[in-house]
Design a protein around this motif. Structure first.
Motif, mmCIF file in Angstrom:
data_model
loop_
_atom_site.group_PDB
_atom_site.id
_atom_site.type_symbol
_atom_site.label_atom_id
_atom_site.label_comp_id
_atom_site.label_asym_id
_atom_site.label_seq_id
_atom_site.Cartn_x
_atom_site.Cartn_y
_atom_site.Cartn_z
ATOM 1 N N PRO A 156 0.827 -1.214 0.000
ATOM 2 C CA PRO A 156 0.000 0.000 0.000
ATOM 3 C C PRO A 156 0.862 1.266 0.000
ATOM 4 C CG PRO A 156 -0.754 -1.551 1.673
ATOM 5 C CD PRO A 156 0.564 -2.066 1.183
ATOM 6 N N THR A 157 0.507 2.207 -0.866
ATOM 7 C CA THR A 157 1.179 3.511 -0.921
ATOM 8 C C THR A 157 0.146 4.573 -1.291
ATOM 9 O OG1 THR A 157 1.756 3.131 -3.246
ATOM 10 C CG2 THR A 157 3.447 2.635 -1.611
ATOM 11 N N VAL A 184 6.411 4.553 4.016
ATOM 12 C CA VAL A 184 5.926 3.307 3.432
ATOM 13 C C VAL A 184 6.049 2.206 4.459
ATOM 14 C CG1 VAL A 184 6.192 1.641 1.569
ATOM 15 C CG2 VAL A 184 6.735 4.041 1.175
ATOM 16 N N ASP A 185 4.957 1.467 4.655
ATOM 17 C CA ASP A 185 4.985 0.314 5.550
ATOM 18 C C ASP A 185 5.454 -0.911 4.781
ATOM 19 O OD1 ASP A 185 4.088 1.697 7.761
ATOM 20 O OD2 ASP A 185 1.974 1.325 7.310
ATOM 21 N N ILE A 186 6.491 -1.546 5.317
ATOM 22 C CA ILE A 186 6.998 -2.790 4.741
ATOM 23 C C ILE A 186 6.991 -3.856 5.833
ATOM 24 C CG2 ILE A 186 8.441 -1.536 3.087
ATOM 25 C CD1 ILE A 186 10.865 -2.124 4.826
ATOM 26 N N PRO A 187 7.090 -5.141 5.502
ATOM 27 C CA PRO A 187 7.118 -6.170 6.536
ATOM 28 C C PRO A 187 8.224 -5.907 7.557
ATOM 29 C CG PRO A 187 6.805 -7.178 4.387
ATOM 30 C CD PRO A 187 7.087 -5.723 4.140
ATOM 31 N N ASP A 188 7.891 -6.058 8.821
ATOM 32 C CA ASP A 188 8.833 -5.773 9.900
ATOM 33 C C ASP A 188 9.997 -6.757 9.866
ATOM 34 O OD1 ASP A 188 9.835 -4.482 12.079
ATOM 35 O OD2 ASP A 188 8.555 -5.492 13.547
ATOM 36 N N MET A 195 3.328 7.287 -5.818
ATOM 37 C CA MET A 195 4.307 6.284 -5.399
ATOM 38 C C MET A 195 3.793 4.885 -5.697
ATOM 39 S SD MET A 195 6.284 6.059 -1.780
ATOM 40 C CE MET A 195 7.500 4.781 -1.524
ATOM 41 N N VAL A 196 4.715 3.983 -6.053
ATOM 42 C CA VAL A 196 4.412 2.570 -6.255
ATOM 43 C C VAL A 196 5.489 1.759 -5.551
ATOM 44 C CG1 VAL A 196 4.228 0.696 -7.935
ATOM 45 C CG2 VAL A 196 3.253 2.934 -8.478
ATOM 46 N N THR A 197 5.067 0.769 -4.780
ATOM 47 C CA THR A 197 5.998 -0.127 -4.077
ATOM 48 C C THR A 197 5.563 -1.562 -4.324
ATOM 49 O OG1 THR A 197 6.514 1.480 -2.353
ATOM 50 C CG2 THR A 197 6.898 -0.832 -1.841
ATOM 51 N N PHE A 198 6.518 -2.411 -4.662
ATOM 52 C CA PHE A 198 6.176 -3.816 -4.863
ATOM 53 C C PHE A 198 7.238 -4.717 -4.247
ATOM 54 C CE2 PHE A 198 8.559 -2.541 -8.639
ATOM 55 C CZ PHE A 198 9.408 -3.607 -8.906
#
Length: 636
Positions: free
Chosen positions: A560-561, A595-599, A565-568
């Motif tokens: 999610p962004t 941006v939230d990414i897996p911890d 912005m695009v994050t994959f």
């Protein structure tokens, strides 16, 4: 979980396998041997064959009336060794070398009688098309011989010639850049450059076909020598192959330079072109005429022509100009024909026409019908224009200009334009449903020859932009292109921050507009280094080169962004990658974003300064700050 059925793909493959075999009856117009030469022509009335001593001038040797050999087929046999002589056919409409001349004299008005064995460079019998595990391993570089070599800064000797691509500096540059396929602009004999005056400044891209099956004379050192242009073209192919670089030929079967005086109409009037209901020439090409791929003679011609280039010249791929002018069945037959020669031959094209064709759209090889053409790829203008703005308006921006609403189109391109549960195609700018069965059907790109180059486009849509900002956005654009699934493609010179002085359609502009300034490698070394990083990183990580839609749906996840912005994330060893999870964050806007990414523990291996598999800047946590106009690549 959404299920994506395989039935359409299976049905398309079964359809391709069921296509009829080719008749192979029409186009070997001249069969030479030292003992005799046999001439054959498809024509509606009796042709006259004229033999000449030379390729130009009043050097006629004899006239011969050809004799019937079947319906609309005429032949004659001339005893003796005719090597080095020239010929024309005439059905009463004017002289022509026929539709399938394999060698011609200067300016292409007379066919030449040659022994093709004389045109082979040393070692040619051991040369062949190059192989690859999957088409997504390709990195395609589109170039025009003259653009690439003509400027003094290039240091190349063979300026504007086929042989420029045999020089060490040229090959070293391509290899360092990470290129493994060169797409050369039209290299067949075209009409717009006068080969009688090579000393005069002349320029054209070559999208004006004259003789489809003969190399262009102006790219050779002696257009009057029919065998030299063939030898030099083959020498180029052989040298590139020796260095692991494929040769893709840009073919323009959708129209001819002229209709009434084309070799097609001088040989068999009306048999090769489409006409509207009121009898006027159809103009889907935008060039005044439109060939009819669905008609027997044109279809057979296209099939034999691509097969001839593949067999005689060892061509590795074909890019079809305005592929959307051709019918689906013919394109599938071409795919089948080339696969029988070598399944590694790559076929792609422009999935559109330049105007209304005289066939219904549902029968044409347009982008929306790609699912009916397995094994054929198309350019992704969806992602191209979502990145930099529409082709029709050089001054309108999109994602790179920080404008919202283009994220879904970018995501569709990153996924290779295949069906993906996280891509909402209702929000994609041109295609409201996925058009690729597999990622191997999508060409990702942001610029090509018939458009502004990237630096000029950024300056046009963002007036007053600084060079530093333009370079940042240039890098962001190519990060999307090269780290997407599908087959990446780039315009020659973009790695050198190329400019065409703002000219959009430079097909006949002078060298001062089209030439590449190689000194830009010294002016912008970090930009060039970044392009090299991108191709190397893609080559080192199969996660970016997955070959199937099923793999992509399994391993590609969009995080999610917000707008701009695009994050994959490529997860669980995507494509058999050594790394477990890879995250790519792209922020084209001016504002910083979180941006939230897996911890967990992550390693930053890339940003706009450099990308390096072995770089390992540590990051621990789950919230990543992305500065405006930035890229970050991480792995765990």
């Amino acid at each position: 979980m959404k299920i994506f059925p395989l039935l359409p793909a299976i049905a398309s493959i079964l359809l391709l396998n069921a296509l009829p075999a080719r008749s192979q009856t029409t186009f070997n117009e001249v069969e030479y041997s030292p003992r005799q030469t046999v001439f054959k022509l498809n024509a509606p009335k009796q042709p006259k064959l004229t033999l000449y001593k030379s390729g130009q001038g009043d050097t006629r040797l004899k006239h011969i009336k050809m004799q019937p050999a079947g319906k609309n087929v005429w032949t004659c046999t001339v005893k003796g060794d005719l090597k080095g002589k020239f010929y024309t056919f005439n059905i009463g409409k004017g002289e022509t070398p026929g539709v399938f001349a394999k060698a011609v004299g200067r300016c292409g008005k007379r066919g030449a009688i040659v022994d093709l064995k004389d045109t082979n460079p040393a070692g040619w019998d051991n040369d062949t098309q190059l192989t690859t595990k999957k088409m997504t391993d390709l990195v395609i570089y589109e170039l025009h011989y003259r653009d690439f070599s003509v400027d003094p800064s290039s240091g190349l000797v063979n300026k504007g010639k086929f042989l420029c691509l045999t020089e060490k500096k040229a090959i070293d540059h391509l290899k360092e850049l990470g290129i493994n396929a060169v797409h050369v602009l039209p290299s067949f004999d075209f009409a717009s450059v006068d080969e009688n005056h090579p000393e005069q400044p002349q320029y054209n891209w070559g999208y004006d076909p004259l003789n489809y099956n003969v190399p262009e004379g102006s790219y050779s050192y002696d257009a009057s020598n029919p065998t030299r242009r063939i030898f030099e073209f083959k020498t180029m192919v052989e040298k590139l192959h020796e260095n692991g670089i494929r040769v893709i030929l840009d073919v323009v079967y959708n129209h001819t330079f002229d209709l009434d005086h084309s070799n097609f109409n001088l040989t068999f009037p009306g048999a090769y072109y489409r006409y509207t209901a009121d009898g006027k020439p159809s103009n889907g090409s935008g060039c005044g005429n439109e060939t009819a791929s669905e008609k027997p003679l044109m279809r057979e011609f296209m099939l034999e022509s691509v097969a001839y280039w593949a067999k005689e010249y060892h061509i590795d791929g074909f890019r079809f100009d305005l592929m959307g002018c051709h019918d689906i069945e013919t394109m599938n037959l071409i795919r089948k024909e080339l696969a029988a020669i070598n399944p590694n031959i790559f076929v792609y094209g422009e999935g559109w026409s330049a105007g209304q064709c005289a066939l219904p759209t549902d029968s044409l090889a347009v982008k929306a019908n790609m699912k009916q053409m397995p094994g054929i790829a198309a350019f992704c203008d969806d992602m191209r224009d979502a990145l930099r703005g529409p082709f029709s308006d050089d001054h309108k921006g999109a994602f790179l200009a920080g404008l919202p609403g283009y994220e879904e189109s970018i995501k569709a391109g990153i996924a290779g334009m295949v069906a993906h549960p996280q891509v909402d195609y209702s929000k994609v700018n041109y295609s409201k449903e996925p058009w690729a069965l597999e990622p191997t059907q999508m060409i990702s790109y942001v610029s090509c020859h018939d458009d502004m180059c990237l630096a000029d486009r950024l300056r046009a849509e963002l007036p007053g932009i600084s060079t530093d900002e333009a370079i940042r956005l240039d890098k962001i654009a190519q990060t999307v292109v090269f780290l997407s699934q599908g087959v990446p493609f780039m315009l020659c010179g973009e790695e050198m921050f190329r400019t065409k002085q703002g000219v959009h359609n430079s097909y006949n502009s002078p060298d001062s507009i089209n030439r590449i300034d190689w000194d830009n490698l010294k002016r912008y070394p970090k930009l060039y280094s970044y392009y090299c990083d991108l191709t190397r990183f893609r080559r080192e990580h199969p996660a970016f080169r997955m070959g199937s839609a099923e793999e992509i749906r399994k391993h590609l996840e969009f995080l999610p962004t917000k707008n701009g912005m695009v994050t994959f994330m490529l997860k669980n060893h995507a494509g058999g990658d050594e790394w477990n999870n890879i995250i790519v964050c792209i922020n084209a806007g001016d504002d910083d974003q979180l941006v939230d990414i897996p911890d967990g523990k992550w390693y930053i291996c890339g940003d706009l300064d450099a990308i390096d598999t072995y770089r390992s800047d540590e990051f621990v946590g789950h919230t990543l700050r992305m500065y405006g106009q930035s890229v970050k690549i991480l792995h765990d």
